[in-house]
Write a protein that holds these residues in place. Structure first.
Motif, short mmCIF file in Angstrom:
data_model
loop_
_atom_site.label_atom_id
_atom_site.label_comp_id
_atom_site.label_asym_id
_atom_site.label_seq_id
_atom_site.Cartn_x
_atom_site.Cartn_y
_atom_site.Cartn_z
N THR A 197 0.96 -1.15 0.18
CA THR A 197 0.02 -0.15 0.10
C THR A 197 0.85 1.30 0.12
N MET A 198 1.72 1.18 0.74
CA MET A 198 2.95 2.40 0.75
C MET A 198 4.17 1.79 1.25
N ALA A 199 5.34 2.58 0.63
CA ALA A 199 6.52 2.07 0.98
C ALA A 199 7.34 3.54 1.05
N ILE A 200 8.12 3.23 2.48
CA ILE A 200 9.00 4.44 2.75
C ILE A 200 10.65 4.14 2.83
N PHE A 201 11.17 4.57 1.77
CA PHE A 201 12.74 4.45 1.45
C PHE A 201 13.53 5.65 2.14
N THR A 202 14.47 5.45 3.05
CA THR A 202 15.18 6.18 3.67
C THR A 202 16.49 6.41 2.89
N MET A 203 17.26 7.49 2.92
CA MET A 203 18.41 7.56 2.21
C MET A 203 19.56 8.37 3.20
N SER A 204 19.58 7.89 4.45
CA SER A 204 20.43 8.49 5.34
C SER A 204 20.35 10.22 5.38
N GLY A 205 21.35 10.76 5.55
CA GLY A 205 21.16 12.38 5.30
C GLY A 205 20.65 12.88 4.10
N ASP A 206 20.28 11.97 2.91
CA ASP A 206 19.76 12.74 1.93
C ASP A 206 18.17 12.74 1.82
N PRO A 220 12.90 15.78 2.73
CA PRO A 220 14.13 16.16 3.29
C PRO A 220 14.64 15.73 4.52
N ALA A 221 15.88 15.68 4.62
CA ALA A 221 16.27 15.52 6.08
C ALA A 221 16.23 16.68 7.02
N VAL A 222 16.10 16.63 8.23
CA VAL A 222 16.23 17.74 9.02
C VAL A 222 17.68 18.17 9.39
N PRO A 223 18.37 19.29 8.99
CA PRO A 223 19.78 19.65 9.38
C PRO A 223 19.60 19.86 10.81
N VAL A 224 20.74 18.93 11.28
CA VAL A 224 21.15 19.02 12.70
C VAL A 224 22.98 18.64 12.81
N THR A 225 23.33 18.86 13.85
CA THR A 225 24.82 18.55 14.06
C THR A 225 24.80 17.23 14.64
N LEU A 226 25.51 16.38 13.43
CA LEU A 226 25.56 14.87 13.51
C LEU A 226 26.46 14.54 14.45
N CYS A 227 26.03 13.56 15.27
CA CYS A 227 27.09 12.95 16.33
C CYS A 227 27.16 11.24 16.02
N ASP A 228 26.02 10.77 15.79
CA ASP A 228 25.95 9.12 15.60
C ASP A 228 24.79 9.01 14.88
N PRO A 229 25.02 8.32 13.46
CA PRO A 229 23.76 8.11 12.64
C PRO A 229 22.90 6.77 13.10
N GLY A 257 8.56 11.33 11.06
CA GLY A 257 9.39 10.45 11.42
C GLY A 257 10.75 10.89 11.09
N THR A 258 11.02 11.92 10.19
CA THR A 258 12.20 12.58 9.90
C THR A 258 12.42 13.52 11.01
N VAL A 259 11.71 14.08 11.74
CA VAL A 259 12.04 15.03 12.72
C VAL A 259 12.46 14.03 13.99
N THR A 260 11.52 13.13 14.20
CA THR A 260 12.18 12.29 15.35
C THR A 260 13.34 11.64 15.34
N ALA A 261 14.06 11.24 14.14
CA ALA A 261 15.18 10.89 13.61
C ALA A 261 16.28 11.88 13.93
N SER A 262 15.83 13.06 13.65
CA SER A 262 16.92 13.98 13.83
C SER A 262 17.77 14.31 15.33
N PHE A 263 16.64 13.99 16.30
CA PHE A 263 17.06 14.13 17.67
C PHE A 263 17.89 13.03 18.04
N VAL A 264 17.58 11.97 17.56
CA VAL A 264 18.56 10.64 17.96
C VAL A 264 19.96 10.60 17.54
N VAL A 265 20.28 11.35 16.15
CA VAL A 265 21.45 11.27 15.64
C VAL A 265 22.45 12.52 16.25
#
Length: 298
Positions: A197-206, A220-229, A257-265
């Protein structure tokens, strides 16, 4: 209620100046222990965002009374665990050298019990890394299925992938996992997206792409200071699923989902910097504007 199936693990992450040759040794310059496991990371992210979640996983008799158990209690994660006496809770040992190359040793431990465990029938389930046959059986018995093969994609046979995808409503994968699924199945990327029904493909920082109803939507990814992906994909899934059960449109779910991931990295460890819903919403507005209102239920 969101059900999540897959690994709970303890991550031992060490840094070394260089990875040793066979029969040689090297000095560890830094070592940290984190809570991990793909399914447990997703469940923790969902709980932090305020949704009710049940984690179905395998642990050893070393889990009871552990710091990890206390952490799950604090988050409010409900658990349906197969406790396997005489085994360890799955453990990952990762060694990263200064040049960036990495070597990982993963002890399945209690997760071997997935192979013979009875699969539950669930109303809404996300299946992360776990035993392929167990995931196939869960998908066959459940009503709404979200699937993420993760690094275990290489363990799936063509028949197992065909079976699980035929029951999948939402497919998550990164670009490497997509390529492997297409190779195993002998299909194109476009054909794969049409199977669900739907597919979501992620491309790291892209960023990421949502495929639905024959259309593509880039996020688009949310720009943050990356510590650990590490753990970004798990956090993305946690954000998406939390928003989805609240009734948000799929594109908004991807952005959440993108915003949530930006906190973790921004921090090392998959569960060390999980946002609450209010934190997520503030950053969402700063990057994507006003969150679309929930559709009227009449």
């Amino acid at each position: 209620m969101i059900h999540v199936v897959g690994h709970t693990a303890v991550d031992h992450i060490s840094r070394v100046h260089h990875l040793p040759q066979k029969n040689h040794s090297t000095h560890i310059t830094d070592r940290q222990v984190f809570f991990g496991g793909g399914a447990a990371n997703i469940a923790a992210g969902i709980a932090a965002l305020g949704e009710t979640v049940t984690l179905h996983s395998c642990v050893g008799d070393d889990f009871a009374g552990s710091d990890y158990e206390c952490w799950m209690d604090k988050l409010g994660i409900r658990r349906q665990f197969f406790v396997v006496p005489g085994t360890h809770t799955p453990t990952a040992f990762m060694f990263t050298e200064d040049a960036g190359d990495q070597m990982t040793f993963f002890e399945w431990g209690a997760s071997k019990a997935f192979a013979t465990a009875e699969a539950p029938a669930l109303p809404l389930v996300h299946m992360a890394t776990a035993d392929p046959d167990f995931n196939c059986r869960v998908a066959e018995k459940s009503e709404f299925v979200s699937f993420d093969p993760g690094q275990d994609v290489f363990w799936y046979t063509k028949e197992q992938l065909e079976s699980i995808i035929s029951h999948t409503d939402i497919l998550f994968a990164n670009q490497h996992e997509v390529q492997q699924m297409c190779t195993t199945l002998g299909v194109t990327r476009e054909a794969l997206t049409k199977e669900v029904t739907m597919a979501i493909f992620t491309m790291s920082g892209d960023g990421s792409t949502l495929y639905m109803n024959g259309n593509e939507h880039f996020i688009p990814a949310v720009p943050v200071t990356l510590c650990d992906p590490t753990g970004a994909g798990d956090a993305y899934r946690a954000g998406f699923l939390s928003a989805y059960v609240r009734g948000y449109a799929p594109l908004a779910c991807c952005r959440i989902g993108t915003v949530t991931a930006s906190f973790v990295v921004e921090h090392a460890g998959c569960q060390t910097h999980l946002p609450g819903w209010a934190q997520m919403l503030e950053r969402y507005r700063a990057n994507f504007g006003t969150l679309e209102p929930l559709p009227s239920r009449g």
